[in-house]
Design a protein around this motif. Structure first.
Motif, short mmCIF file in Angstrom:
data_model
loop_
_atom_site.label_atom_id
_atom_site.label_comp_id
_atom_site.label_asym_id
_atom_site.label_seq_id
_atom_site.Cartn_x
_atom_site.Cartn_y
_atom_site.Cartn_z
N UNK A 16 0.82 -1.22 0.00
CA UNK A 16 0.00 0.00 0.00
C UNK A 16 0.86 1.27 0.00
N UNK A 17 0.28 2.31 -0.56
CA UNK A 17 0.82 3.67 -0.51
C UNK A 17 2.28 3.78 -0.95
N UNK A 18 2.60 3.09 -2.04
CA UNK A 18 3.93 3.21 -2.64
C UNK A 18 3.90 4.30 -3.70
N UNK A 19 5.01 5.01 -3.82
CA UNK A 19 5.13 6.03 -4.86
C UNK A 19 6.27 5.66 -5.79
N UNK A 20 5.97 5.64 -7.10
CA UNK A 20 6.98 5.39 -8.13
C UNK A 20 6.96 6.57 -9.09
N UNK A 21 8.08 7.25 -9.21
CA UNK A 21 8.18 8.38 -10.13
C UNK A 21 7.88 7.94 -11.56
N UNK A 22 7.49 8.88 -12.37
CA UNK A 22 7.10 8.59 -13.75
C UNK A 22 8.21 7.94 -14.57
N UNK A 23 9.46 8.21 -14.25
CA UNK A 23 10.54 7.61 -15.03
C UNK A 23 11.38 6.62 -14.22
N UNK A 24 10.83 6.11 -13.15
CA UNK A 24 11.46 5.00 -12.42
C UNK A 24 11.20 3.72 -13.21
N UNK A 25 12.08 2.74 -13.06
CA UNK A 25 11.93 1.46 -13.74
C UNK A 25 11.99 0.34 -12.72
N UNK A 26 10.98 -0.54 -12.75
CA UNK A 26 10.91 -1.67 -11.82
C UNK A 26 10.60 -2.90 -12.67
N UNK A 27 11.50 -3.89 -12.64
CA UNK A 27 11.42 -5.02 -13.56
C UNK A 27 11.56 -6.34 -12.82
N UNK A 28 10.72 -7.31 -13.19
CA UNK A 28 10.92 -8.70 -12.80
C UNK A 28 10.51 -9.04 -11.39
N UNK A 29 11.30 -9.91 -10.77
CA UNK A 29 10.98 -10.48 -9.46
C UNK A 29 11.38 -9.50 -8.35
N UNK A 30 10.56 -8.46 -8.21
CA UNK A 30 10.75 -7.41 -7.21
C UNK A 30 9.53 -7.44 -6.30
N UNK A 31 9.77 -7.51 -4.99
CA UNK A 31 8.69 -7.48 -4.01
C UNK A 31 8.98 -6.37 -3.02
#
Length: 177
Positions: A16-31
């Motif tokens: 809940x309530x996570x913030x990801x900037x518009x140009x952040x990159x999150x790929x694959x097996x990330x928890x």
């Protein structure tokens, strides 16, 4: 919206309530847990081994978290701050630690609870940093013990900052796990 990408059937998950900037990159097996933030130009790349983060972790602008298929995983505890342009690779960071701006953590190193890795430090492969210690330099060496709450105080600021952005943008990443 951040670039959130599945690879080989592995899809990032967050609380809940996570913030990801518009140009952040999150790929694959990330928890990720709750109240995490991944800021501008940061990359969290779990394409070949898992990356696990606890609650209230902030990955600041330009930071890179990664692994390779023979050295993973990367495990990050709760209330950890990863500073601007830091590189974190296939290591463990315990609760409340601070990784300073431009620091590099190499494979199989461990950063203890409430520890500080100074800006620009190079933590060599396999190095063990104890709880509430400050390490700095190239290669990183023990400098002194932290003051009570020294490292832990940074994370609370980023939870607050992320809430500003969530309110402004109206685009809270309210979990997908």
């Amino acid at each position: 919206m951040a670039l959130i990408k599945s690879i080989k059937g592995l899809t990032p998950k967050w609380g809940r309530e996570c913030y990801f900037s518009e140009n952040a990159t999150i790929v694959g097996e990330v928890t990720m847990g709750d109240e995490c933030s991944v800021w501008f130009n940061a990359v969290v790349r779990g394409d070949v081994a898992p990356i696990t983060m606890g609650n209230a972790v902030n990955v600041q602008d330009g930071a890179c978290i990664h692994v390779t298929n023979t050295t993973g995983p990367t495990v990050i505890g709760n209330n950890v701050s990863i500073g601007h342009n830091a590189t974190v690779h296939a290591c463990t960071i315990r609760d409340g630690a601070l990784v300073g701006m431009g620091a590099t953590l190499l494979d199989h190193c461990e950063v203890g609870e409430g520890a500080v890795v100074a800006a620009g430090a190079l933590v060599l492969q396999g190095t063990k940093i104890g709880a509430h210690e400050i390490w700095g330099g190239v290669p990183a060496k023990f400098i002194k013990k932290t003051s009570p709450g020294q490292a832990e105080s940074f994370g609370a600021h980023y939870v607050e900052y992320s809430k500003w952005y969530l309110e402004e943008d109206g685009n809270a990443e309210n979990g997908n796990s």
